[in-house]
Design an enzyme around this catalytic site. Structure first.
Site, PDB file in Angstrom:
ATOM      1  N   LYS A   1       9.811  -8.290   5.540  1.00 30.26           N
ATOM      2  CA  LYS A   1       8.952  -7.950   4.413  1.00 30.26           C
ATOM      3  C   LYS A   1       8.156  -9.174   4.005  1.00 30.26           C
ATOM      4  CE  LYS A   1      10.611  -5.755   0.954  1.00 30.26           C
ATOM      5  NZ  LYS A   1       9.288  -5.147   0.893  1.00 30.26           N
TER       6      LYS A   1
ATOM      7  N   ALA B   1       8.096  -1.943   3.836  1.00 32.17           N
ATOM      8  CA  ALA B   1       8.501  -3.037   4.728  1.00 32.17           C
ATOM      9  C   ALA B   1       7.418  -3.217   5.781  1.00 32.17           C
ATOM     10  CB  ALA B   1       9.831  -2.722   5.403  1.00 32.17           C
TER      11      ALA B   1
ATOM     12  N   GLY C   1       4.575  -9.074   3.773  1.00 35.32           N
ATOM     13  CA  GLY C   1       3.171  -9.024   4.179  1.00 35.32           C
ATOM     14  C   GLY C   1       2.247  -9.152   2.977  1.00 35.32           C
TER      15      GLY C   1
ATOM     16  N   LYS D   1       6.146   1.135  11.763  1.00 37.43           N
ATOM     17  CA  LYS D   1       6.907  -0.055  11.347  1.00 37.43           C
ATOM     18  C   LYS D   1       8.248  -0.176  12.087  1.00 37.43           C
ATOM     19  CE  LYS D   1       4.005  -0.809   7.766  1.00 37.43           C
ATOM     20  NZ  LYS D   1       4.357  -0.681   6.369  1.00 37.43           N
TER      21      LYS D   1
ATOM     22  N   GLU E   1      10.916  -9.421  -4.413  1.00 43.25           N
ATOM     23  CA  GLU E   1      11.470  -8.235  -3.740  1.00 43.25           C
ATOM     24  C   GLU E   1      12.922  -8.472  -3.358  1.00 43.25           C
ATOM     25  OE1 GLU E   1       7.296  -6.598  -1.805  1.00 43.25           O
ATOM     26  OE2 GLU E   1       8.596  -7.827  -0.574  1.00 43.25           O
TER      27      GLU E   1
ATOM     28  N   SER F   1       0.822  -1.210   0.000  1.00 40.81           N
ATOM     29  CA  SER F   1       0.000   0.000   0.000  1.00 40.81           C
ATOM     30  C   SER F   1       0.860   1.266   0.000  1.00 40.81           C
ATOM     31  CB  SER F   1      -0.946  -0.009   1.205  1.00 40.81           C
ATOM     32  OG  SER F   1      -0.223  -0.170   2.396  1.00 40.81           O
ATOM     33  N   THR F   2       2.045   1.226   0.627  1.00 45.63           N
ATOM     34  CA  THR F   2       2.923   2.404   0.609  1.00 45.63           C
ATOM     35  C   THR F   2       3.455   2.609  -0.804  1.00 45.63           C
ATOM     36  OG1 THR F   2       3.558   1.753   2.856  1.00 45.63           O
ATOM     37  CG2 THR F   2       4.820   3.537   1.830  1.00 45.63           C
TER      38      THR F   2
ATOM     39  N   ASP G   1      10.982   0.294  -2.006  1.00 45.20           N
ATOM     40  CA  ASP G   1       9.947  -0.639  -1.532  1.00 45.20           C
ATOM     41  C   ASP G   1       9.605  -0.331  -0.073  1.00 45.20           C
ATOM     42  OD1 ASP G   1       8.161  -2.733  -1.439  1.00 45.20           O
ATOM     43  OD2 ASP G   1       9.640  -4.317  -1.713  1.00 45.20           O
TER      44      ASP G   1
HETATM   45  C1  5RP Z   1       5.006  -6.894   0.234  1.00 45.36           C
HETATM   46  C2  5RP Z   1       5.875  -6.170   1.197  1.00 45.36           C
HETATM   47  C3  5RP Z   1       5.452  -4.802   1.595  1.00 45.36           C
HETATM   48  O1  5RP Z   1       6.509  -3.930   1.364  1.00 45.36           O
HETATM   49  C4  5RP Z   1       5.112  -4.798   3.065  1.00 45.36           C
HETATM   50  O2  5RP Z   1       4.154  -5.801   3.316  1.00 45.36           O
HETATM   51  C5  5RP Z   1       4.580  -3.436   3.504  1.00 45.36           C
HETATM   52  O3  5RP Z   1       3.349  -3.201   2.885  1.00 45.36           O
HETATM   53  P1  5RP Z   1       2.497  -1.910   3.178  1.00 45.36           P
HETATM   54  O4  5RP Z   1       3.196  -0.771   2.521  1.00 45.36           O
HETATM   55  O5  5RP Z   1       1.153  -2.221   2.552  1.00 45.36           O
HETATM   56  O6  5RP Z   1       2.394  -1.744   4.668  1.00 45.36           O
HETATM   57  O7  5RP Z   1       6.883  -6.639   1.655  1.00 45.36           O
HETATM   58  O8  5RP Z   1       5.423  -8.207   0.022  1.00 45.36           O
END
Ligand code: 5RP
Length: 219
Positions: free
Chosen positions: A95, A84, A97, A122, A104, A31-32, A82
């Site tokens: 990472k 995390a 999620g 985080k 990645e 989402s980020t 990216d």
């Molecule tokens: C996806 C990841 C994402 O970077 C991690 O889960 C963070 O996600 P979000 O920005 O939605 O909190 O590793 O595999």
């Protein structure tokens, strides 16, 4: 600021790293990163192409008119951005999620600079509060799960989820990861493991953290 505003703010700060012309950059998943992708048109003239860590990000990038290339076509990248799930003070991450951990990790390894974008929720003293994902070959799922119990974790199968590589994910709960490099290596040695979500050997070079005071701090 709410959590989406923080994600957008840190994504905006990451645009400053896209600072050359004709760049081929790595883009992560989540989402980020979705906020980052939505902002990328602002710097489109600096981007020749993108290497994406997931089908989800690829779709979003292509919808905005970006050329998405395979890593096999590009060679190493100068920049990977990216998110995390967790980050410690030494820039080691967990990472996966979103389940895209394998691609990645490959793109992070192939990039000269890995810029991680998070909000302050985080940041942790010790990694492991957030369940640690492991991508496994389907036939090895139960075996790998049993081995992680011996490491002190509680494995939960991510039911119904299939990775972009056709594999499965188990999420390991309740790990207190005191030596992230050692645990990353140990899990990688279990037969059937494709990747685990610890990014400790290839950690982030820079972490941008959006905090509730409205600032983005570089770590
Ligand atoms: C996806 C990841 C994402 O970077 C991690 O889960 C963070 O996600 P979000 O920005 O939605 O909190 O590793 O595999």
């Amino acid at each position: 600021m709410n959590s989406e505003q923080l994600k957008k703010q840190v994504a905006e700060a990451a645009l400053a790293y896209i600072n050359d012309f004709d760049m081929i950059i790595g883009i992560g998943t989540g989402s980020t990163v979705n906020h980052l992708i939505d902002l990328l048109p602002q710097v489109k003239n600096r981007i020749e192409a993108v290497v994406s860590s997931s089908e989800e990000s690829t779709k979003r990038l292509q919808a905005l008119g970006f050329k998405v290339k395979e890593l096999n076509q590009t060679g190493d990248l100068s920049l990977y951005i990216d998110g995390a799930d967790e980050a410690d003070a030494h820039n080691r991450l967990t990472k996966g999620g979103g389940g895209a951990l394998t691609r990645e990790k490959i793109i992070a390894a192939a990039s000269q600079q890995f810029v991680c974008i998070i909000d302050e929720s985080k940041q942790v003293d010790v990694l492991g509060k957030y369940p640690l994902p492991i991508e496994v070959l389907p036939m090895a799922r139960s075996y790998v799960a049993r081995q992680t119990v011996k490491l002190g974790g509680q494995p939960i199968y991510r039911d119904g989820f299939v990775t972009d590589n056709g594999n499965q994910i188990i999420d390991i709960h309740n790990l207190k990861i005191l030596d992230p490099v050692e645990l990353e290596n140990k899990i990688n040695q279990i037969p059937g493991v494709v990747t685990n979500g610890l990014f400790a050997q290839r950690k982030a070079d820079v972490i941008l953290v959006a905090n509730h005071d409205g600032e983005v701090v570089k770590q």
